[in-house]
Scaffold this motif. Structure first.
Motif, PDB file in Angstrom:
ATOM      1  N   ILE A   1      11.053  76.044   6.778  1.00 11.71           N
ATOM      2  CA  ILE A   1      11.536  75.587   5.473  1.00 11.71           C
ATOM      3  C   ILE A   1      10.484  74.702   4.788  1.00 11.71           C
ATOM      4  O   ILE A   1      10.271  74.799   3.589  1.00 11.71           O
ATOM      5  CB  ILE A   1      12.870  74.805   5.636  1.00 11.71           C
TER       6      ILE A   1
ATOM      7  N   TYR B   1      16.281  81.606   5.860  1.00 14.49           N
ATOM      8  CA  TYR B   1      17.469  80.894   5.397  1.00 14.49           C
ATOM      9  C   TYR B   1      18.764  81.441   6.007  1.00 14.49           C
ATOM     10  O   TYR B   1      19.640  80.668   6.402  1.00 14.49           O
ATOM     11  CB  TYR B   1      17.524  80.895   3.871  1.00 14.49           C
TER      12      TYR B   1
ATOM     13  N   ILE C   1      21.475  75.132   3.309  1.00 11.31           N
ATOM     14  CA  ILE C   1      20.396  76.087   3.602  1.00 11.31           C
ATOM     15  C   ILE C   1      20.676  77.429   2.924  1.00 11.31           C
ATOM     16  O   ILE C   1      19.776  78.037   2.343  1.00 11.31           O
ATOM     17  CB  ILE C   1      20.210  76.248   5.132  1.00 11.31           C
ATOM     18  N   TYR C   2      21.925  77.886   2.985  1.00  9.84           N
ATOM     19  CA  TYR C   2      22.264  79.140   2.296  1.00  9.84           C
ATOM     20  C   TYR C   2      21.993  79.012   0.799  1.00  9.84           C
ATOM     21  O   TYR C   2      21.429  79.918   0.180  1.00  9.84           O
ATOM     22  CB  TYR C   2      23.736  79.504   2.515  1.00  9.84           C
TER      23      TYR C   2
ATOM     24  N   GLN D   1      19.907  76.971  -0.743  1.00 14.69           N
ATOM     25  CA  GLN D   1      18.460  76.915  -0.933  1.00 14.69           C
ATOM     26  C   GLN D   1      17.877  78.333  -0.851  1.00 14.69           C
ATOM     27  O   GLN D   1      17.053  78.722  -1.669  1.00 14.69           O
ATOM     28  CB  GLN D   1      17.865  76.018   0.154  1.00 14.69           C
ATOM     29  N   GLY D   2      18.326  79.086   0.138  1.00 13.03           N
ATOM     30  CA  GLY D   2      17.856  80.462   0.303  1.00 13.03           C
ATOM     31  C   GLY D   2      18.220  81.340  -0.882  1.00 13.03           C
ATOM     32  O   GLY D   2      17.424  82.179  -1.309  1.00 13.03           O
TER      33      GLY D   2
ATOM     34  N   LEU E   1      22.765  86.296   1.770  1.00 14.59           N
ATOM     35  CA  LEU E   1      22.960  84.845   1.780  1.00 14.59           C
ATOM     36  C   LEU E   1      24.268  84.455   1.103  1.00 14.59           C
ATOM     37  O   LEU E   1      24.989  83.579   1.592  1.00 14.59           O
ATOM     38  CB  LEU E   1      21.773  84.147   1.117  1.00 14.59           C
TER      39      LEU E   1
END
Length: 111
Positions: free
Chosen positions: A46, A56, A75-76, A78-79, A95
């Motif tokens: 990351i 991610y 995180i999801y 962000q991905g 995602l």
């Protein structure tokens, strides 16, 4: 250490800027249930290879397994932003599905 992990680490020494090799080593740690090194590997991905979209989904799933739902959702999200910026609709849909599933919602719900 297993043979595959050793081989990947040797390749990584030769190509330390190859995001796929970092990802492969991290996923090997996940398979070996080496949670500390897996977490460090995901955090490295990351930080140093933020555009490597595949990270991610797997990082989020890892965090869910570790019962860190809020961090997994971050995180999801962000991905999803990275996937949108890269116009990677396949990754975005995966995602989004993982995010909704983690929230306990139907995969068809919108983000």
């Amino acid at each position: 250490m297993n043979e595959r992990l050793g081989q990947l680490q040797e390749l990584l020494k030769e190509s330390p800027q190859d995001p796929f090799l970092h990802y492969a080593v991290t996923m090997e740690y996940v398979k070996l249930d080496n949670r500390l090194d897996a977490l460090a590997g995901f955090e490295n991905m990351i930080s140093n290879f933020p555009d490597y979209v595949g990270t991610y989904y797997h990082f989020g799933k890892f965090l869910e397994k570790e019962e860190q739902l809020n961090r997994a959702l971050e995180i999801y999200q962000q991905g999803m932003e990275i996937a949108k910026s890269k116009r990677n609709m396949h990754a975005l849909n995966e995602l989004r599905g993982a995010y909704n599933l983690a929230l306990g919602e139907d995969e068809e719900d919108e983000f």
